[in-house]
Structure formats: C-alpha cells, structure tokens
Write an enzyme that holds these catalytic residues in place. Sequence first.
Site, PDB file in Angstrom:
ATOM      1  N   ARG A  43      53.072 101.587  17.430  1.00  0.00           N
ATOM      2  CA  ARG A  43      52.287 101.383  18.661  1.00  0.00           C
ATOM      3  C   ARG A  43      53.180 101.441  19.890  1.00  0.00           C
ATOM      4  O   ARG A  43      54.400 101.293  19.805  1.00  0.00           O
ATOM      5  CB  ARG A  43      51.560 100.041  18.637  1.00  0.00           C
ATOM      6  CG  ARG A  43      52.470  98.817  18.506  1.00  0.00           C
ATOM      7  CD  ARG A  43      52.730  98.092  19.803  1.00  0.00           C
ATOM      8  NE  ARG A  43      53.752  97.067  19.661  1.00  0.00           N
ATOM      9  CZ  ARG A  43      55.027  97.256  19.901  1.00  0.00           C
ATOM     10  NH1 ARG A  43      55.485  98.439  20.277  1.00  0.00           N
ATOM     11  NH2 ARG A  43      55.904  96.277  19.770  1.00  0.00           N
ATOM     12  N   GLY A 143      61.386  99.720  19.605  1.00  0.00           N
ATOM     13  CA  GLY A 143      60.293  99.058  20.322  1.00  0.00           C
ATOM     14  C   GLY A 143      58.936  99.681  20.051  1.00  0.00           C
ATOM     15  O   GLY A 143      57.960  99.381  20.738  1.00  0.00           O
ATOM     16  N   ASP A 190      51.465  93.718  17.021  1.00  0.00           N
ATOM     17  CA  ASP A 190      51.822  94.965  16.339  1.00  0.00           C
ATOM     18  C   ASP A 190      50.940  95.195  15.117  1.00  0.00           C
ATOM     19  O   ASP A 190      50.455  96.306  14.873  1.00  0.00           O
ATOM     20  CB  ASP A 190      53.293  94.924  15.902  1.00  0.00           C
ATOM     21  CG  ASP A 190      54.211  94.543  17.046  1.00  0.00           C
ATOM     22  OD1 ASP A 190      53.753  94.611  18.209  1.00  0.00           O
ATOM     23  OD2 ASP A 190      55.367  94.160  16.790  1.00  0.00           O
TER      24      ASP A 190
HETATM   25  C1  GLA Z   1      57.649  92.415  19.099  1.00  0.00           C
HETATM   26  C2  GLA Z   1      56.753  91.406  18.391  1.00  0.00           C
HETATM   27  C3  GLA Z   1      55.397  91.342  19.086  1.00  0.00           C
HETATM   28  C4  GLA Z   1      55.566  91.087  20.576  1.00  0.00           C
HETATM   29  C5  GLA Z   1      56.564  92.065  21.186  1.00  0.00           C
HETATM   30  C6  GLA Z   1      56.887  91.768  22.639  1.00  0.00           C
HETATM   31  O1  GLA Z   1      57.129  93.696  18.954  1.00  0.00           O
HETATM   32  O2  GLA Z   1      56.571  91.769  17.051  1.00  0.00           O
HETATM   33  O3  GLA Z   1      54.598  90.372  18.481  1.00  0.00           O
HETATM   34  O4  GLA Z   1      55.945  89.774  20.801  1.00  0.00           O
HETATM   35  O5  GLA Z   1      57.778  92.104  20.469  1.00  0.00           O
HETATM   36  O6  GLA Z   1      55.766  91.923  23.436  1.00  0.00           O
END
Ligand code: GLA
Length: 458
Positions: A43, A143, A190
Amino acid sequence: MAAESPAMRRVQVAEHPRLLKLKEMFNSKFGSIPKFYVRAPGRVNIIGEHIDYCGYSVLPMAIEQDVLIAVEPVKTYTLQLANTNPLYPDFSTSANNIQIDKTKPLWHNYFLCGLKGIQEHFGLSNLTGMNCLVDGNIPPSSGLSSSSALVCCAGLVTLTVLGRNLSKVELAEICAKSERYIGTEGGGMDQSISFLAEEGTAKLIEFSPLRTTDVKLPSGAVFVIANSCVEMNKAATSQFNIRVMECRLAAKLLAKYKNLQWDNVLRLDEVQAKLGISLEEMLLVTEDALHPEPYNPEEICRCLGISLEELRTQILSPNTQDVLIFKLYQRAKHVYSEAARVLQFKKICEEAPENMVQLLGELMNQSHMSCRDMYECSCPELDQLVDICRKLGAQGSRLTGAGWGGCAVSIVPADKLPGFLANVHKAYYQRSDGSLAPEKQNLFATKPGGGALVFLEA
Ligand code: GLA
C-alpha cells in the site's frame, strides 16, 4: 460489507505469466503442482502517518505490487517455505510449533506471524503441513508495506488450507495483531488496506470498530511513488516502538492533567473521546499540559506517581525500556494535527473544489513537515527527494509509511506527469557518482489497486 470474505477467482494460469512462472518454479522446487495461489497487495499511505496506533483514521490505497504465494497442502505436519528471491533462504518447521524470533526480522517470520494468527484464532493444534513458494515484488524496507503484505498473504493461505471462512475485517484484525509477534507495535492500517482495498478507490480506514469508506481521488492528478533508496526495516531498530511509547505516555500525561482516570489509557484518541472535544481543542490542551523540552523517565514517573520499575514493566515495550528521552509534546502535536489533516483531505475529495489538487497538495506538504519536525521520522535523503518532487511539479509531496527512509508520495497534475518523471529521475536517481540505480521500480505512478485474493486454477 463487513461480513464479506476475500474473493476466490478461477484463472487460467497459462494466461498469467507471473502465475505460470511461479507454478513452474514450484514444480521444480517441490516436484508437484500448487493447489492454489494467494495474493496480498502492498500500500501507499496518502495521508495520516503514525496515527493508526493512536486510534485515528488513515487514508491509504493498495498498490499493484504484491506478495504472491503458491501453495500445496501436504499430509505431513511440516511447513516448507521457499522464496523466488535467492536472498531469502528456504525455511522449514513444524506447522504446530511456531516460534517467532523477535531479535531478527527474518523473512520467514512474517509468514509465521500470519499463520500463527489464524491458528490461534481457531485454537488449532493439528494444522496440516504445506509447501509454499513466495514471490514478492514490493520493494522491501521502503515504506510500502511488503512485510504486512506477507503476513496477510500467509494468513489467507492458512485460512484457505483450513477450508474455513472469515470476513476481510476479521482477517485484517487478526493479521494486525499477529504481526506484532515480530516485535513492532504497529497499528492496523497496512493489514486493513491489504484485505479491504478495492480497485479504483482510496479508502478512509477508521478503527474500533474497523471500517472503511471509499475516497474518490481527483481525476486531474496522479499519485507518484519515489523511493529514497534508504532502506528502513522498522522491526530492526527500536525507533518505531519508541514513537508508539511516546504517544502512549503523552496520552497518559494528558489524561492525568485533565483529571481523567489515566492508568488504562493507551492511545491519544481515548483522551479526546473522554474529553469530548475537537482535535483543534486537543492541540490546545497539549500545549497547556505538556512542555516542548524532552521528558526523562524520572519526570514521567513523577507526573504519573509511579516507580521506574512500573514504567518499564507495565507501560513500555521490551525494546524501549532503556530509552532516556521522550518527546511527548511534539509527538502529540503531530498526531492530533495529522488526524485533522486526514479529515480535511477526505472532505476536499468529497467537495471537489476547483483548486482541489492544490489544496490536497498543501495538506500533504504540511503532513511531511510535521513528520519531519514534530515526529522526527524523516531522513535527509527523504527531505531532499520531497523537495525535488515539489520543485519539479508536484503540488504536494511527503514521506509515506513508517519513514526514516523508504518512499515519498507526491500528487502531480496529470498533464505534468511525463515531464515530472523524467526530471525527478535526472535530479534524484542519475547521480554523478552513480550510487543509485535508475530503476523503474524506484519511481512510478500508481493508482488504487484491489485487495487480497485467492486464485484457483480453472
Ligand atoms: C507502519 C505500521 C502502520 C503505521 C505506519 C505509519 O507501516 O505498520 O501501522 O503505523 O507505519 O503510519
């Protein structure tokens, strides 16, 4: 919608080059043919960073890149895992004695998280074994949620092997919880988008209870992902959990300041709910209650009237017990302001004013600034990349995902896209020292993709 389970689709494997290749590799690895395949997407979070674990809504979309697993249930109780990427070694274990090592985020542990989550949900101790070949094309540690995609994919693999049913919401909740076996205290964004995504629409994801609303993105703009090429694996360091704990401590101190019962408060949204005030008012309360100078553990204990031992063992996570500095004011300011930006973003998408791309871009820029200055989850390369994107035509640009490296997401007017891609490519990737590979997967336009699926050979 809440009860809907992930779709099962019949496909002609021969007509899908990636499935076909996976089937052939599976055959040469295990000497048999897969029974089914599962895919779960990565994502990109458009806005709403580091607020899901504080209880606030986020606004991601699934990307086309995903984790795909070919599966064959077997009669033994052994789980055999292999990966098409030779960087990830084979792994095998008893399917009913899952041990997840929190000290090293090895690739197969993410699979085990998904499996264990489903196994525990149904209270099973006689899970049949399986052979699995994993193929992922989400850039790791960037990310874009490659790890959650693997957890979700493994969860759906296990459910399918068991022949059981769960809704997408239940699956997302189970996988969000079970990914924490890896040691990071992530929120549910996510896993939720990986299961609940639908092609063509971004989603506002709300928590407790988990639910989604479609958000129609502007037709005149394109979202572009650019990888800073700084790898950040959030399970390999304590940075991520430190932020989660800072938010937890800020919530407790705010609750105490407002004379609320603070000991069972864990998230910043609970304080707002208990006070029944707006996010803007929460920002004012934060300014009154907390100070910008960092807190040390002793001061926190004094404020809450607890011992250092209680702070360490009852509030902090195992990998944050020795942290000496907590920036509570800055983290709370980020969270409440970012939560408000998400709601503004959604409203602009609904109202679609003429200058909406510009307005959305401004919110994304503010989000990046807050992540950089208040949440301190950016890095120099990401800041540079975001600047380059803005200078070369993006209306807004920000880091996406956990940060400290990984990708930026930019909103770019559709007519500017070709020039934007060419120029960012030159400015960031074609460095004179040749240190960054100018590969296509580092810079690409993306649109909202669909969620996790099971494929059966027709
Ligand atoms: C990671 C975590 C999510 C969220 C993001 C920051 O991807 O798995 O749950 O906290 O960082 O937005």
